[in-house]
Design a protein around this motif. Structure first.
Motif, mmCIF file in Angstrom:
data_model
loop_
_atom_site.group_PDB
_atom_site.id
_atom_site.type_symbol
_atom_site.label_atom_id
_atom_site.label_comp_id
_atom_site.label_asym_id
_atom_site.label_seq_id
_atom_site.Cartn_x
_atom_site.Cartn_y
_atom_site.Cartn_z
ATOM 1 N N PHE A 43 0.828 -1.200 0.000
ATOM 2 C CA PHE A 43 0.000 0.000 0.000
ATOM 3 C C PHE A 43 0.866 1.255 0.000
ATOM 4 O O PHE A 43 0.471 2.282 -0.563
ATOM 5 C CB PHE A 43 -0.919 -0.020 1.220
ATOM 6 C CG PHE A 43 -1.934 1.087 1.231
ATOM 7 C CD1 PHE A 43 -3.094 0.997 0.484
ATOM 8 C CD2 PHE A 43 -1.726 2.217 1.992
ATOM 9 C CE1 PHE A 43 -4.024 2.018 0.492
ATOM 10 C CE2 PHE A 43 -2.649 3.247 2.016
ATOM 11 C CZ PHE A 43 -3.814 3.138 1.259
ATOM 12 N N ALA A 44 2.043 1.179 0.625
ATOM 13 C CA ALA A 44 2.932 2.346 0.659
ATOM 14 C C ALA A 44 3.389 2.747 -0.744
ATOM 15 O O ALA A 44 3.617 3.927 -1.013
ATOM 16 C CB ALA A 44 4.150 2.056 1.537
ATOM 17 N N GLU A 45 3.510 1.783 -1.635
ATOM 18 C CA GLU A 45 3.897 2.107 -3.022
ATOM 19 C C GLU A 45 2.807 2.910 -3.723
ATOM 20 O O GLU A 45 3.094 3.841 -4.480
ATOM 21 C CB GLU A 45 4.180 0.815 -3.776
ATOM 22 C CG GLU A 45 4.705 1.016 -5.188
ATOM 23 C CD GLU A 45 5.028 -0.282 -5.884
ATOM 24 O OE1 GLU A 45 5.245 -0.254 -7.107
ATOM 25 O OE2 GLU A 45 5.059 -1.326 -5.195
ATOM 26 N N LEU A 46 1.536 2.567 -3.470
ATOM 27 C CA LEU A 46 0.434 3.345 -4.038
ATOM 28 C C LEU A 46 0.404 4.749 -3.447
ATOM 29 O O LEU A 46 0.163 5.727 -4.168
ATOM 30 C CB LEU A 46 -0.888 2.628 -3.779
ATOM 31 C CG LEU A 46 -2.167 3.383 -4.187
ATOM 32 C CD1 LEU A 46 -2.168 3.694 -5.674
ATOM 33 C CD2 LEU A 46 -3.401 2.578 -3.807
ATOM 34 N N ALA A 47 0.650 4.883 -2.139
ATOM 35 C CA ALA A 47 0.674 6.207 -1.518
ATOM 36 C C ALA A 47 1.773 7.078 -2.119
ATOM 37 O O ALA A 47 1.572 8.278 -2.367
ATOM 38 C CB ALA A 47 0.856 6.074 -0.011
ATOM 39 N N GLN A 48 2.944 6.498 -2.377
ATOM 40 C CA GLN A 48 4.032 7.251 -2.996
ATOM 41 C C GLN A 48 3.677 7.638 -4.425
ATOM 42 O O GLN A 48 4.005 8.745 -4.875
ATOM 43 C CB GLN A 48 5.317 6.426 -2.960
ATOM 44 C CG GLN A 48 6.535 7.145 -3.526
ATOM 45 C CD GLN A 48 6.870 8.403 -2.752
ATOM 46 O OE1 GLN A 48 6.825 8.420 -1.527
ATOM 47 N NE2 GLN A 48 7.226 9.465 -3.468
ATOM 48 N N ALA A 49 3.009 6.753 -5.150
ATOM 49 C CA ALA A 49 2.580 7.083 -6.518
ATOM 50 C C ALA A 49 1.594 8.240 -6.515
ATOM 51 O O ALA A 49 1.626 9.097 -7.416
ATOM 52 C CB ALA A 49 1.968 5.854 -7.181
ATOM 53 N N CYS A 50 0.708 8.306 -5.528
ATOM 54 C CA CYS A 50 -0.231 9.426 -5.428
ATOM 55 C C CYS A 50 0.501 10.728 -5.150
ATOM 56 O O CYS A 50 0.159 11.774 -5.723
ATOM 57 C CB CYS A 50 -1.261 9.148 -4.344
ATOM 58 S SG CYS A 50 -2.412 7.799 -4.716
ATOM 59 N N ARG A 51 1.509 10.684 -4.279
ATOM 60 C CA ARG A 51 2.281 11.900 -4.015
ATOM 61 C C ARG A 51 3.036 12.355 -5.260
ATOM 62 O O ARG A 51 3.088 13.564 -5.559
ATOM 63 C CB ARG A 51 3.245 11.655 -2.859
ATOM 64 C CG ARG A 51 2.563 11.537 -1.498
ATOM 65 C CD ARG A 51 3.581 11.547 -0.373
ATOM 66 N NE ARG A 51 4.370 10.322 -0.372
ATOM 67 C CZ ARG A 51 4.071 9.248 0.323
ATOM 68 N NH1 ARG A 51 2.977 9.227 1.077
ATOM 69 N NH2 ARG A 51 4.836 8.165 0.300
#
Length: 498
Positions: free
Chosen positions: A251-259
């Motif tokens: 999930f952290a990879e998706l959060a970084q992609a959103c940023r």
């Protein structure tokens, strides 16, 4: 135009016809149309077989609010005695619908946004992470076009309030209004088409000094901005065959992609304004309200204190949380069959753990919530980590991880004279180096060799290696000792002695 030009030049019908290459009656026809103020391209409408039924078609179109199909209208006309083709009916129905819509068209007034006044947000379907669907919280400031996209697991009221607080802290203030769709988390019900607000949402808006409003259904002026933000975010973040994105593992990879997505879209000129949203946000912040120091805590559930074992107790069941939150106050709530643990810090509400519903006597413990220096992420009862209590022990453990492993295994096996062997290893480390001795101690721990001369033998073997190439068993040679050496036993030598 050539005919009329030839008539203006000559002034006679036959002379103009000779110049234009047509009949003089044609010249007279176009001259008469121009003198009457009519267009030469217009043709008089001829009578058609459907003319007696046009009133009935208009009646059907008006009664159906412009939704009647042409094939249905044609069947009705045939039953009434119409003998024309279906193509004629389709043209007549299309003309009647066009005329009806011109008098019933909904007119929209352009919405001109003001700085510091409107924030819009909406939800979009996100990618699947670890087999679970995610959601994208998409918000934007209507004047500066500054966007914020946050990934979530659900769209419940606490999650909504957490995303709203995080968004306001990213933009650096609170606008006057926040506009969103009519969801159950915002609008409880409608009475006479008037939305009834959720009391917790009203309280959260009052906490930030912001009024929560909802869009008018099917209103592109109020819903267009938020929906466009959702559409663009989904196109760039959700893996499809068009964008060739890979699936997100954690999930952290998706959060970084959103940023990364927000940094990209906020740093390039917007198509409508022609200016960079991040630069306009600096101007708009002067019109935003100051945020309160503490985020809204309503609807985040109940509070629990994290114990020394990095767990909390909910309904008699222990649930683990990350160990760096020990002795802190956290918020817990149920989201379906999942327990969501949230901590409120300076950055706003942050979800730190999520567990399935447990049972009494069966604690829900996750290894990743504990330090990684224990096997499997947790220590078994009776496990000890070697720690020096005097200079001699410190010198031995300073050799490396092999020394700690040797001490642990030697103690478990009941080896004798452990302290003297540790001192011997320290002396070897000064002669041969800590790396070689640490490797030898690790080998001894794996092999279970804790005798007096074992460490020296392993060091010698590591330094000099075996004599000659290693012997291996093959189809033609066995490692078992043979009897060839006994073949000359008892034989007489040339001197006559046995």
């Amino acid at each position: 135009m050539e005919i009329l030009e030839a008539f203006d030049l000559t002034g006679g019908l036959r002379a103009a016809a000779a110049l234009a290459g047509c009949d003089h009656k044609t010249v007279a026809h176009y001259v008469a149309l121009r003198d009457a103020g009519l267009s030469p391209e217009e043709r008089p409408r001829r009578a058609m077989a459907i003319d007696p039924f046009l009133d009935k078609i208009e009646e059907w179109v008006d009664h159906s609010q412009g939704l009647i199909r042409a094939d249905v209208a044609h069947d009705k006309l045939v039953a009434m005695g119409f003998g024309g083709s279906e193509r004629t009916t389709r043209r007549a129905v299309a003309a009647a619908k066009k005329s009806w819509r011109s008098g019933h068209r909904r007119v929209f007034r352009p919405w001109v946004a003001e700085p510091g006044l409107w924030l819009q947000f909406d939800w979009g379907q996100g990618p699947t992470v670890a087999g679970r669907p995610t959601l994208l919280f998409c918000a934007w400031l209507a004047w500066s076009r500054f966007r914020v996209v946050l990934p979530t697991w659900d769209r419940t009221l606490p999650t909504l309030l957490g995303c709203l607080d995080a968004t306001l802290r990213v933009i650096g203030g609170a606008p006057t209004y926040a506009l969103t769709d009519n969801e159950k988390t915002v609008t409880v019900e409608h009475v006479a088409r008037v939305p009834i607000r959720h009391p917790d949402v009203v309280a959260a808006g009052r906490h930030y000094g912001m009024t929560i409003r909802t869009c008018v259904p099917a209103d592109p002026q109020s819903k267009g901005g938020a929906e466009a933000t959702v559409r663009i975010a989904k196109a760039d973040l959700v893996p499809t065959e068009a964008n060739l994105l890979d699936a997100y593992a954690p999930f952290a990879e998706l959060a970084q992609a959103c940023r990364d997505f927000c940094e990209q879209v906020n740093a390039r000129p917007h198509r409508v304004t022609g200016q960079v949203p991040a630069e306009l946000l600096v101007e708009e912040r002067a019109r935003l309200h100051v945020l309160p120091a503490q985020p809204v805590a309503i609807a985040f559930g109940l509070t629990r204190r994290v114990g020394w074992d990095s767990t909390i107790s909910v309904e008699g069941v222990r649930y683990s949380v990350p160990h760096h939150h020990i002795d802190e106050r956290v918020w817990v709530r149920w989201c379906g069959e999942e327990l969501v643990v949230t901590v409120i810090d300076e950055a706003g509400p942050v979800e730190i753990a999520r567990h399935g519903r447990g049972q009494r006597g069966r604690p829900q413990i996750r290894d990743e919530h504990y330090p990684s220096d224990h096997p499997g992420g947790r220590a078994l009862p009776g496990d000890r980590t070697p720690r020096a209590a005097n200079p001699a022990e410190a010198a031995f453990l300073a050799i490396g991880d092999g020394a700690a492993a040797w001490l642990t295994e030697a103690a478990a096996s009941g080896a004798a004279r452990v302290r003297s062997k540790m001192a011997e290893a320290v002396a070897f480390a000064k002669l041969h180096g800590s790396v070689a001795v640490d490797q030898a101690l690790g080998t001894a721990a794996l092999a279970g060799r804790f005798a007096d001369a074992d460490l020296a033998a392993i060091l010698t073997h590591q330094q000099h290696g075996p004599n000659g190439p290693p012997t291996r068993a093959t189809e033609t040679h066995s490692l078992q000792p043979g009897t060839a050496g006994w073949s000359g036993f008892g034989a007489t030598n040339p001197g006559g002695e046995k």
